[in-house]
Design a protein around this motif. Structure first.
Motif, mmCIF file in Angstrom:
data_model
loop_
_atom_site.group_PDB
_atom_site.id
_atom_site.type_symbol
_atom_site.label_atom_id
_atom_site.label_comp_id
_atom_site.label_asym_id
_atom_site.label_seq_id
_atom_site.Cartn_x
_atom_site.Cartn_y
_atom_site.Cartn_z
ATOM 1 N N GLU A 26 0.841 -1.207 0.000
ATOM 2 C CA GLU A 26 0.000 0.000 0.000
ATOM 3 C C GLU A 26 0.874 1.254 0.000
ATOM 4 O OE1 GLU A 26 -4.097 -1.211 2.273
ATOM 5 O OE2 GLU A 26 -2.372 -0.706 3.533
ATOM 6 N N GLU A 27 1.889 1.233 0.844
ATOM 7 C CA GLU A 27 2.792 2.380 0.920
ATOM 8 C C GLU A 27 3.594 2.537 -0.380
ATOM 9 O OE1 GLU A 27 6.689 3.804 3.449
ATOM 10 O OE2 GLU A 27 5.210 2.550 4.455
ATOM 11 N N PHE A 28 4.085 1.435 -0.908
ATOM 12 C CA PHE A 28 4.906 1.467 -2.114
ATOM 13 C C PHE A 28 4.131 2.025 -3.305
ATOM 14 C CE2 PHE A 28 6.808 -0.393 -5.915
ATOM 15 C CZ PHE A 28 8.135 -0.048 -5.734
ATOM 16 N N PHE A 29 2.888 1.578 -3.471
ATOM 17 C CA PHE A 29 2.087 2.011 -4.613
ATOM 18 C C PHE A 29 1.226 3.235 -4.305
ATOM 19 C CE2 PHE A 29 2.867 -2.467 -5.738
ATOM 20 C CZ PHE A 29 3.427 -2.268 -6.988
ATOM 21 N N SER A 30 1.274 3.708 -3.064
ATOM 22 C CA SER A 30 0.454 4.849 -2.633
ATOM 23 C C SER A 30 -1.021 4.596 -2.896
ATOM 24 C CB SER A 30 0.913 6.140 -3.326
ATOM 25 O OG SER A 30 2.255 6.418 -3.036
ATOM 26 N N LEU A 44 -1.301 -1.495 -12.393
ATOM 27 C CA LEU A 44 -0.766 -0.984 -11.128
ATOM 28 C C LEU A 44 0.732 -0.716 -11.216
ATOM 29 C CD1 LEU A 44 -1.363 -0.421 -8.063
ATOM 30 C CD2 LEU A 44 -0.571 -2.744 -7.659
ATOM 31 N N THR A 45 1.455 -1.586 -11.906
ATOM 32 C CA THR A 45 2.908 -1.464 -11.959
ATOM 33 C C THR A 45 3.400 -0.549 -13.074
ATOM 34 O OG1 THR A 45 3.083 -3.441 -13.330
ATOM 35 C CG2 THR A 45 3.292 -3.730 -10.942
ATOM 36 N N GLY A 46 2.550 -0.176 -14.013
ATOM 37 C CA GLY A 46 2.958 0.727 -15.084
ATOM 38 C C GLY A 46 3.872 0.095 -16.104
ATOM 39 N N ILE A 47 3.897 -1.221 -16.178
ATOM 40 C CA ILE A 47 4.768 -1.903 -17.131
ATOM 41 C C ILE A 47 3.977 -2.260 -18.370
ATOM 42 C CG2 ILE A 47 6.128 -3.992 -17.554
ATOM 43 C CD1 ILE A 47 6.701 -4.045 -14.548
ATOM 44 N N SER A 48 4.536 -1.983 -19.516
ATOM 45 C CA SER A 48 3.956 -2.440 -20.767
ATOM 46 C C SER A 48 4.506 -3.831 -21.042
ATOM 47 C CB SER A 48 4.325 -1.483 -21.906
ATOM 48 O OG SER A 48 3.875 -2.004 -23.125
ATOM 49 N N TRP A 49 3.801 -4.819 -20.601
ATOM 50 C CA TRP A 49 4.303 -6.185 -20.640
ATOM 51 C C TRP A 49 4.519 -6.683 -22.058
ATOM 52 C CZ3 TRP A 49 5.875 -8.425 -16.259
ATOM 53 C CH2 TRP A 49 5.445 -7.849 -15.068
ATOM 54 N N ASP A 50 3.727 -6.210 -23.000
ATOM 55 C CA ASP A 50 3.856 -6.679 -24.376
ATOM 56 C C ASP A 50 5.181 -6.246 -24.990
ATOM 57 O OD1 ASP A 50 1.354 -7.795 -24.174
ATOM 58 O OD2 ASP A 50 0.348 -6.029 -24.981
ATOM 59 N N LEU A 71 12.592 -5.589 -12.331
ATOM 60 C CA LEU A 71 11.692 -4.820 -13.179
ATOM 61 C C LEU A 71 11.756 -3.349 -12.816
ATOM 62 C CD1 LEU A 71 8.438 -6.982 -12.951
ATOM 63 C CD2 LEU A 71 10.148 -7.033 -14.755
ATOM 64 N N GLU A 72 11.546 -2.500 -13.795
ATOM 65 C CA GLU A 72 11.377 -1.066 -13.562
ATOM 66 C C GLU A 72 9.873 -0.827 -13.560
ATOM 67 O OE1 GLU A 72 12.611 2.896 -12.982
ATOM 68 O OE2 GLU A 72 13.905 1.155 -13.166
ATOM 69 N N ILE A 73 9.351 -0.310 -12.443
ATOM 70 C CA ILE A 73 7.915 -0.065 -12.366
ATOM 71 C C ILE A 73 7.661 1.403 -12.066
ATOM 72 C CG2 ILE A 73 7.409 -2.430 -11.641
ATOM 73 C CD1 ILE A 73 6.886 -1.342 -8.843
ATOM 74 N N VAL A 74 6.424 1.827 -12.336
ATOM 75 C CA VAL A 74 6.003 3.208 -12.110
ATOM 76 C C VAL A 74 4.694 3.154 -11.336
ATOM 77 C CG1 VAL A 74 5.428 5.406 -13.206
ATOM 78 C CG2 VAL A 74 6.994 3.827 -14.346
ATOM 79 N N ASN A 75 4.639 3.855 -10.184
ATOM 80 C CA ASN A 75 3.376 3.856 -9.447
ATOM 81 C C ASN A 75 2.444 4.923 -10.022
ATOM 82 O OD1 ASN A 75 4.070 6.354 -8.281
ATOM 83 N ND2 ASN A 75 4.455 5.501 -6.256
ATOM 84 N N GLU A 76 1.249 5.029 -9.477
ATOM 85 C CA GLU A 76 0.252 5.948 -10.039
ATOM 86 C C GLU A 76 0.665 7.409 -9.925
ATOM 87 O OE1 GLU A 76 -3.751 5.177 -8.781
ATOM 88 O OE2 GLU A 76 -3.860 3.436 -10.095
ATOM 89 N N GLN A 77 1.589 7.721 -9.052
ATOM 90 C CA GLN A 77 2.086 9.089 -8.926
ATOM 91 C C GLN A 77 3.265 9.354 -9.870
ATOM 92 O OE1 GLN A 77 1.123 7.239 -6.190
ATOM 93 N NE2 GLN A 77 -0.759 8.431 -6.212
ATOM 94 N N THR A 82 13.128 0.493 -9.231
ATOM 95 C CA THR A 82 13.595 -0.812 -9.672
ATOM 96 C C THR A 82 13.295 -1.787 -8.553
ATOM 97 O OG1 THR A 82 15.361 0.244 -10.928
ATOM 98 C CG2 THR A 82 15.587 -2.117 -10.511
ATOM 99 N N VAL A 83 12.623 -2.865 -8.900
ATOM 100 C CA VAL A 83 12.237 -3.849 -7.890
ATOM 101 C C VAL A 83 12.682 -5.238 -8.309
ATOM 102 C CG1 VAL A 83 10.232 -2.548 -7.059
ATOM 103 C CG2 VAL A 83 9.940 -4.206 -8.897
ATOM 104 N N GLU A 84 12.889 -6.061 -7.313
ATOM 105 C CA GLU A 84 13.104 -7.484 -7.507
ATOM 106 C C GLU A 84 11.767 -8.150 -7.223
ATOM 107 O OE1 GLU A 84 17.455 -9.025 -6.263
ATOM 108 O OE2 GLU A 84 15.905 -9.300 -4.764
ATOM 109 N N VAL A 85 11.281 -8.933 -8.163
ATOM 110 C CA VAL A 85 9.986 -9.579 -8.012
ATOM 111 C C VAL A 85 10.200 -11.087 -7.904
ATOM 112 C CG1 VAL A 85 7.713 -9.966 -9.033
ATOM 113 C CG2 VAL A 85 8.880 -7.788 -9.403
ATOM 114 N N THR A 86 9.628 -11.656 -6.861
ATOM 115 C CA THR A 86 9.633 -13.101 -6.679
ATOM 116 C C THR A 86 8.179 -13.548 -6.689
ATOM 117 O OG1 THR A 86 11.598 -12.913 -5.288
ATOM 118 C CG2 THR A 86 10.398 -14.993 -5.206
#
Length: 181
Positions: A26-30, A44-50, A71-77, A82-86
């Motif tokens: 919640e805090e990370f994505f505001s 939510l993550t702002g990634i263009s997966w395609d 991954l490089e992600i962008v929140n709504e703000q 850069t995050v590590e996703v497991t």
């Protein structure tokens, strides 16, 4: 455990909709858990997966990839991170869900870049001074310099003082940044 975790934890259903965010997420994505409920995780993550050759948030991809993905992600703000996703799979009420654990590693990248820049600056500064000292001393040895040896030695001493001051400045920077390597 999930609510106390410092990593962002997201529960995603088979339709790739968010069904839970822990407080760190919640805090990370505001966003509150309620605001995120039902949103597509890709939105939510702002990634263009395609356009990226990256693992998708789905249970099927888990069979192929078990290690973390960066991954490089962008929140709504609009904040980039850069995050590590497991990812891991979990069955809830006979439905397959994906648990995504996101660890923000942006600071690790910033520290690595700072280290690289500091090493380059130190190399350029002190390395240049050492080349000058070597050149001056070799000119004295070869007898190819018109200045008295005392003057040359004073110049070399000043260059050494400058180099030591530069090294001390870098050490102060490292202490001030509390960078751990």
């Amino acid at each position: 455990i999930i609510t106390a975790a410092s990593d962002a934890i997201i529960l995603i259903n088979e339709k790739r909709e968010i069904s839970y965010l822990n407080p760190a997420a919640e805090e990370f994505f505001s966003l509150s858990n309620e605001q995120a409920w039902g949103k597509n995780v890709h939105d939510l993550t702002g990634i263009s997966w395609d356009h990226k050759d990256l693992v998708k948030f789905s249970a099927k991809s888990l069979q192929e990839r078990k290690d973390p993905v960066e991954l490089e992600i962008v929140n709504e703000q609009g904040k980039h991170s850069t995050v590590e996703v497991t990812l891991s799979q979990v069955d809830i009420n006979e439905e397959i869900h994906t648990v995504a654990i996101l660890r923000d590693i942006s600071e690790r990248f910033r520290s690595a870049e700072l280290k690289k820049q500091l090493v380059q600056d130190l190399h350029d500064g002190v390395g240049g001074n050492l080349v000058t000292i070597k050149l001056l001393s070799q000119m004295v040895v070869d007898g190819n310099i018109a200045q008295p040896v005392d003057t040359i030695l004073e110049n070399i001493s000043e260059i050494c003082d400058d180099s030591m001051l530069e090294i001390r400045s870098f050490m102060d920077i490292l202490d001030a940044k509390e960078v751990t390597w």
